[in-house]
Design a protein around this motif. Structure first.
Motif, mmCIF file in Angstrom:
data_model
loop_
_atom_site.group_PDB
_atom_site.id
_atom_site.type_symbol
_atom_site.label_atom_id
_atom_site.label_comp_id
_atom_site.label_asym_id
_atom_site.label_seq_id
_atom_site.Cartn_x
_atom_site.Cartn_y
_atom_site.Cartn_z
ATOM 1 N N LYS A 19 2.427 -14.665 1.761
ATOM 2 C CA LYS A 19 3.413 -13.864 1.035
ATOM 3 C C LYS A 19 2.753 -13.060 -0.084
ATOM 4 O O LYS A 19 3.028 -11.861 -0.250
ATOM 5 C CB LYS A 19 4.493 -14.776 0.452
ATOM 6 N N GLU A 35 2.253 -8.910 -0.185
ATOM 7 C CA GLU A 35 2.778 -8.072 -1.268
ATOM 8 C C GLU A 35 1.678 -7.181 -1.831
ATOM 9 O O GLU A 35 1.883 -5.982 -2.066
ATOM 10 C CB GLU A 35 3.367 -8.940 -2.374
ATOM 11 N N ASN A 49 1.025 -4.355 0.450
ATOM 12 C CA ASN A 49 2.017 -3.287 0.319
ATOM 13 C C ASN A 49 1.706 -2.366 -0.853
ATOM 14 O O ASN A 49 2.066 -1.183 -0.833
ATOM 15 C CB ASN A 49 3.416 -3.885 0.162
ATOM 16 N N TYR A 50 1.034 -2.894 -1.879
ATOM 17 C CA TYR A 50 0.626 -2.084 -3.023
ATOM 18 C C TYR A 50 -0.690 -1.345 -2.764
ATOM 19 O O TYR A 50 -1.121 -0.541 -3.592
ATOM 20 C CB TYR A 50 0.467 -2.955 -4.269
#
Length: 241
Positions: A125, A129, A132-133
């Motif tokens: 997780k 994340e 995604n950045y």
């Protein structure tokens, strides 16, 4: 950040600060955090720390080893056999096309001398994340259109830390690494931080560095205390001829 033990030093990482990496930690174990928020990961990696596993109570354990393996992007060892595969039309290599598949394959790899995996759902997780950045990159090997290997890692400015690899076909992860090192060279990135020394990466040119050597290299490459950016042009192509 709370110092919970003096000798050897041990910390509860309850904010986004990290201790001096040159402290005499016991086997490189720095302490633990309750989470892997993006800011914590970026701060930790840029200063030379990395999380290794999650314990039964859900705490994430952080390390800065006394010795670290780095692979210089212009010192990668290859063979005629690997070069033939790189040139073959049956093989293809891509970036950021199957990140979730790559990290889950890495989590499921059975490794010698290890029971289970350190890549828990919490890690998946957190790194998803960060992906995604734009700060986590996956590299994929395809054979006749099928995903057969690859790896993922953290990219901050001119610093890249390789996290985990997998292969479903012989040489698939090696080929992905050779491919990606060419891209890193074109982007002015001088080394991959392989973290834990291994025979596999040593055979490809990885070398072991002392803490006094690798910490300044990581700080300079990551731009520690400067703005966090990802400076790898993932559209760069390499032709093997």
């Amino acid at each position: 950040m709370i110092k919970v033990n003096e000798n050897p030093p041990l910390y509860l990482l309850d904010d986004f600060e990290f201790p001096d990496p040159y402290e005499p930690f016991d086997e490189g174990f720095v302490g633990a955090s309750y989470d892997l928020y993006p800011k914590r990961l970026l701060e930790g990696y840029s200063k030379g720390f990395f999380p290794w596993y999650q314990d039964d109570e859900g705490m994430y354990h952080w390390f800065v080893l006394n010795e670290r393996m780095l692979l210089k992007t212009d010192e990668v060892k290859t063979t005629k056999k690997l070069l033939r595969k790189l040139r073959s039309s049956k093989w293809d290599f891509k970036i950021n096309t199957r990140f979730e598949d790559v990290i889950r394959h890495c989590a499921n790899v059975k490794r010698k001398h290890e029971n289970g995996t350190w890549i828990s759902e919490g890690f998946i997780k957190a790194y998803s994340e960060l992906h995604n950045y734009g700060f986590v990159i996956s590299v994929e090997s395809y054979y006749e259109g099928e995903l057969v290997g690859g790896f993922y890692g953290v990219a901050i400015n001119k610093y890249f830390s390789g996290e985990s690899m997998f292969h479903l076909k012989p040489d698939a992860s090696k080929l992905a690494l050779i491919y990606f090192c060419d891209i890193l060279k074109q982007n002015g990135i001088e080394f991959i931080d392989c973290q834990v020394p291994s025979e596999h990466l040593g055979s490809m040119g990885g070398k072991v560095y002392k803490k006094e050597e690798f910490i300044p290299m990581i700080w300079e490459a990551s731009g520690y205390n400067n703005r966090f950016e990802t400076n790898i042009d993932t559209e760069t192509e390499k032709v093997y001829d």
